[in-house]
Design a protein around this motif. Structure first.
Motif, PDB file in Angstrom:
ATOM      1  N   ALA A 101      13.365  -3.268  -1.074  1.00  0.00           N
ATOM      2  CA  ALA A 101      12.999  -3.510  -2.468  1.00  0.00           C
ATOM      3  C   ALA A 101      12.922  -2.166  -3.183  1.00  0.00           C
ATOM      4  N   ALA A 102      13.878  -1.909  -4.056  1.00  0.00           N
ATOM      5  CA  ALA A 102      13.944  -0.615  -4.742  1.00  0.00           C
ATOM      6  C   ALA A 102      12.779  -0.427  -5.697  1.00  0.00           C
ATOM      7  N   SER A 103      12.366   0.806  -5.844  1.00  0.00           N
ATOM      8  CA  SER A 103      11.340   1.210  -6.807  1.00  0.00           C
ATOM      9  C   SER A 103      10.015   0.488  -6.621  1.00  0.00           C
ATOM     10  N   ARG A 104       9.620   0.267  -5.397  1.00  0.00           N
ATOM     11  CA  ARG A 104       8.304  -0.309  -5.118  1.00  0.00           C
ATOM     12  C   ARG A 104       7.473   0.716  -4.360  1.00  0.00           C
ATOM     13  N   PRO A 105       6.209   0.859  -4.731  1.00  0.00           N
ATOM     14  CA  PRO A 105       5.358   1.832  -4.046  1.00  0.00           C
ATOM     15  C   PRO A 105       4.983   1.345  -2.648  1.00  0.00           C
ATOM     16  N   TYR A 106       4.848   2.283  -1.732  1.00  0.00           N
ATOM     17  CA  TYR A 106       4.307   1.951  -0.423  1.00  0.00           C
ATOM     18  C   TYR A 106       3.348   3.048   0.009  1.00  0.00           C
ATOM     19  N   PHE A 107       2.452   2.696   0.912  1.00  0.00           N
ATOM     20  CA  PHE A 107       1.320   3.560   1.208  1.00  0.00           C
ATOM     21  C   PHE A 107       1.154   3.852   2.686  1.00  0.00           C
ATOM     22  N   ALA A 108       1.911   3.143   3.522  1.00  0.00           N
ATOM     23  CA  ALA A 108       1.777   3.312   4.966  1.00  0.00           C
ATOM     24  C   ALA A 108       3.078   2.915   5.648  1.00  0.00           C
ATOM     25  N   THR A 109       3.212   3.316   6.903  1.00  0.00           N
ATOM     26  CA  THR A 109       4.346   2.945   7.737  1.00  0.00           C
ATOM     27  C   THR A 109       3.820   2.173   8.937  1.00  0.00           C
ATOM     28  N   ALA A 110       4.365   0.986   9.175  1.00  0.00           N
ATOM     29  CA  ALA A 110       3.892   0.121  10.255  1.00  0.00           C
ATOM     30  C   ALA A 110       4.131   0.749  11.619  1.00  0.00           C
ATOM     31  N   GLN A 111       3.116   0.738  12.459  1.00  0.00           N
ATOM     32  CA  GLN A 111       3.229   1.177  13.848  1.00  0.00           C
ATOM     33  C   GLN A 111       3.321  -0.011  14.799  1.00  0.00           C
ATOM     34  N   GLU A 112       3.159  -1.224  14.238  1.00  0.00           N
ATOM     35  CA  GLU A 112       3.240  -2.463  15.008  1.00  0.00           C
ATOM     36  C   GLU A 112       3.965  -3.504  14.162  1.00  0.00           C
ATOM     37  N   ALA A 113       4.486  -4.522  14.829  1.00  0.00           N
ATOM     38  CA  ALA A 113       5.175  -5.613  14.139  1.00  0.00           C
ATOM     39  C   ALA A 113       4.195  -6.742  13.816  1.00  0.00           C
ATOM     40  N   SER A 114       4.572  -7.585  12.850  1.00  0.00           N
ATOM     41  CA  SER A 114       3.765  -8.756  12.500  1.00  0.00           C
ATOM     42  C   SER A 114       4.667  -9.838  11.923  1.00  0.00           C
ATOM     43  N   THR A 115       4.381 -11.090  12.298  1.00  0.00           N
ATOM     44  CA  THR A 115       5.082 -12.230  11.710  1.00  0.00           C
ATOM     45  C   THR A 115       4.086 -13.283  11.244  1.00  0.00           C
ATOM     46  N   ALA A 116       2.813 -12.921  11.131  1.00  0.00           N
ATOM     47  CA  ALA A 116       1.788 -13.901  10.758  1.00  0.00           C
ATOM     48  C   ALA A 116       0.933 -13.399   9.598  1.00  0.00           C
ATOM     49  N   ASP A 117       0.468 -14.326   8.802  1.00  0.00           N
ATOM     50  CA  ASP A 117      -0.454 -14.025   7.721  1.00  0.00           C
ATOM     51  C   ASP A 117      -1.820 -13.697   8.334  1.00  0.00           C
ATOM     52  N   GLY A 118      -2.404 -12.568   7.931  1.00  0.00           N
ATOM     53  CA  GLY A 118      -3.725 -12.198   8.403  1.00  0.00           C
ATOM     54  C   GLY A 118      -3.749 -11.283   9.607  1.00  0.00           C
ATOM     55  N   ASP A 119      -2.591 -10.944  10.163  1.00  0.00           N
ATOM     56  CA  ASP A 119      -2.559  -9.996  11.285  1.00  0.00           C
ATOM     57  C   ASP A 119      -3.165  -8.665  10.865  1.00  0.00           C
TER      58      ASP A 119
END
Length: 134
Positions: A101-119
């Motif tokens: 998604a171009a031109s969207r801010p981000y604040f961190a880089t994932a060190q783990e994967a997730s496929t669930a809401d609330g992980d």
């Protein structure tokens, strides 16, 4: 999902919660800059870090700014892979993958994967950056 929530702290700050906040949520500075609150919307800018514990209104909350910290995410909306950029999902401070998604801010880089809401996953926080390509 993070089983071991050991953080690697480089910089944390303590601010007053201007709304009740849950642990491991993205937050922004409040209008008076003395407190923190949840971002206003999806893809919000200005996130300063992640809450390291829950706090009631008017109580101090420690914020992880730079380092490796847990963050609660919605991996169901868009699956998160290791290395994905984590931005703001909604006005409750959940994180989400913003890769592609171009031109969207981000604040961190994932060190783990997730496929669930609330992980809760571990992520590297090192300041706001902007995705510049789709």
């Amino acid at each position: 999902m993070a089983d071991n929530l050991e953080t690697h702290r480089v910089l944390t700050i303590t601010k007053i919660a201007t709304v009740a906040v849950a642990a491991y949520r993205l937050v922004i500075l409040s209008t008076n800059r003395e407190g923190v609150e949840y971002p206003g919307a999806q893809y919000a800018t200005g996130v300063i870090g992640v809450t390291l514990h829950a706090a009631a209104i008017g109580k101090p909350v420690e914020i992880g700014v730079i380092g490796i910290f847990p963050v609660q995410v919605d991996g169901a909306a868009v699956a998160i892979a290791i290395g994905d950029a984590i931005g703001c999902h909604d006005n409750t401070g959940y994180g989400q993958d913003v890769i592609g998604a171009a031109s969207r801010p981000y604040f961190a880089t994932a060190q783990e994967a997730s496929t669930a809401d609330g992980d809760v996953i571990m992520a590297t926080f090192c300041g706001c950056r902007m995705l510049t390509t789709a």
